[in-house]
Structure formats: C-alpha cells, structure tokens
Enzyme design. Sequence first.
Site, PDB file in Angstrom:
ATOM      1  CE  LYS A  20      43.109 -27.972 -27.332  1.00  0.00           C
ATOM      2  NZ  LYS A  20      43.795 -28.680 -28.423  1.00  0.00           N
TER       3      LYS A  20
HETATM    4  C1  E4P Z   1      42.353 -29.055 -31.624  1.00  0.00           C
HETATM    5  O1  E4P Z   1      42.396 -28.373 -30.641  1.00  0.00           O
HETATM    6  C2  E4P Z   1      42.208 -30.523 -31.571  1.00  0.00           C
HETATM    7  O2  E4P Z   1      43.149 -31.065 -30.746  1.00  0.00           O
HETATM    8  C3  E4P Z   1      42.285 -31.086 -32.960  1.00  0.00           C
HETATM    9  O3  E4P Z   1      41.536 -30.282 -33.839  1.00  0.00           O
HETATM   10  C4  E4P Z   1      41.898 -32.549 -33.050  1.00  0.00           C
HETATM   11  O4  E4P Z   1      41.862 -32.926 -34.412  1.00  0.00           O
HETATM   12  P1  E4P Z   1      41.815 -34.452 -34.885  1.00  0.00           P
HETATM   13  O5  E4P Z   1      40.498 -35.015 -34.522  1.00  0.00           O
HETATM   14  O6  E4P Z   1      42.006 -34.378 -36.370  1.00  0.00           O
HETATM   15  O7  E4P Z   1      42.948 -35.144 -34.184  1.00  0.00           O
END
Ligand code: E4P
Length: 236
Positions: free
Chosen positions: A83
């Site tokens: 990522k």
């Molecule tokens: C996924 O890859 C993200 O990091 C995650 O969905 C973020 O979610 P949040 O906005 O609830 O922290």
Amino acid sequence: MKLFLDSANIREIREAASWGAIDGVTTNPSLVAKEGREFFPLLKEICEIVDGPISMETVSQQADGMVKEGLSFAKLHKNIIVKCPLTKEGLKATRQLSRQKIRVNVTLCFSATQALLAAKAGAYFISPFVGRLDDISSDGMALIRDIKTIYSNYGFTTQILVASVRHPLHVVEAAKIGADIATMPFSVLEALIKHPLTDSGLARFLKDWDQLPAQVKAMPGAAALKPRSSRTRSSR
Ligand code: E4P
C-alpha cells in the site's frame, strides 16, 4: 464482488475466514499498531490464514523508502499487496513497484483526479475512502461512481477497492455500482449476516421442534420422523 476484512486482528481474521466470507485482508498502520505485535510475524500469520490479497502499508515519506519497504513486504509472501499513499512520492513508488511486477494498492484516495493518476501510475487497487468523505458531508459513493465511469471509459484495469466502509449500505451501494471489492471492519462484516426476521424465524422453528415428543426427536433419519401409521408396507 470480493469482500475484504479491514483488520490486523488474528482472532477476527480467523473467525471471518471460517465463515467463508472473505477474499482478502487490508491493514493500515493504525490497525497494525492496535495489535501491539511485531510486524513481520503478524503479516506472515495473516497470510497463512487467508489465501487472497493481503495489503500492507508503507510508512516512508519518500518514494525510495516506500519502494524498499514494498520490496521487503513482497518477499514475505506471494499474496502481499503493497500500500502506498496517494501523494507525489506514493505515485512515484507505485510506478517503480508496478514496473517490477509488485502489486500496489494506492490508498487515501479522496478524489476522481487522484484515482485517475493512480491508475496511470500502474496501481493494482485504488482505495477510495467513502466513510471519511461522508464524515465531512461529501458523498463518498458519488466518488465510487465517478471512478467507475472514468476507469471504464478508458479501460483502466486498476480495481476499485471501496475502503473506509462504515455500514452494510455502503457495501450494497458499492455492489450496485459494480466496485470490484469492499473492505470493511469485522463489525460491518458481521452486520451483513444479521437480520431480525432470520432470528425470529429460527426461534419459532426451534420452539415448534421443541414441542415434538422426545421419542420422535430422538429417531434418526427423515423417514423415521413420520408417524408409524402413515408408512407404507415397503418402507417398513
Ligand atoms: C483500508 O484500506 C483503509 O485503511 C480503511 O478502510 C480506513 O478505514 P477508516 O476510515 O474507518 O479508518
């Protein structure tokens, strides 16, 4: 449509995997930090539980650092997806990693222009954060629709991974739009299963079953459940 679990918690990942419900896992530095465990062993353990894409986020600010981290993640397991954040440096790293056949999930996407640039840089997944947009009174799902249109207009193969999912309706909307994947916390995945009519229906079935005489319930096999008088000669 694929469903991913957005968690670094081994108990949650094992449980969701046992339902046959998840195709992959996403994590981020906040989720990993919550576990208080050594990073690489945790990552390996997740890869052993779920046989699907497992996203792990780089934490360097510069492209070179992200590439270095990404290469070391990718060596750990064939299912690792690196990522990178949607910054200039993140796009540079995406370009370099994708040229080395490392799959990149470009994260923290909040606009259609960002999604367009991620696709051009060679992103394997784009992660638009719908919940965080809704939180600031923007329409998160409108962004998913825009990205879907743009990617299909030009034949980009980057998959749309709807992230920051907060409730089941986000999942339904993402599916209706045709997003490739939705990633969600354990609580949302669990909420996808639940329905009050399922619970009350099951309670009624079990209550009716309980009223049968013990002798009938104890008999093995479906044929044995019929009263003796209704059985044919051949079935005796
Ligand atoms: C996924 O890859 C993200 O990091 C995650 O969905 C973020 O979610 P949040 O906005 O609830 O922290």
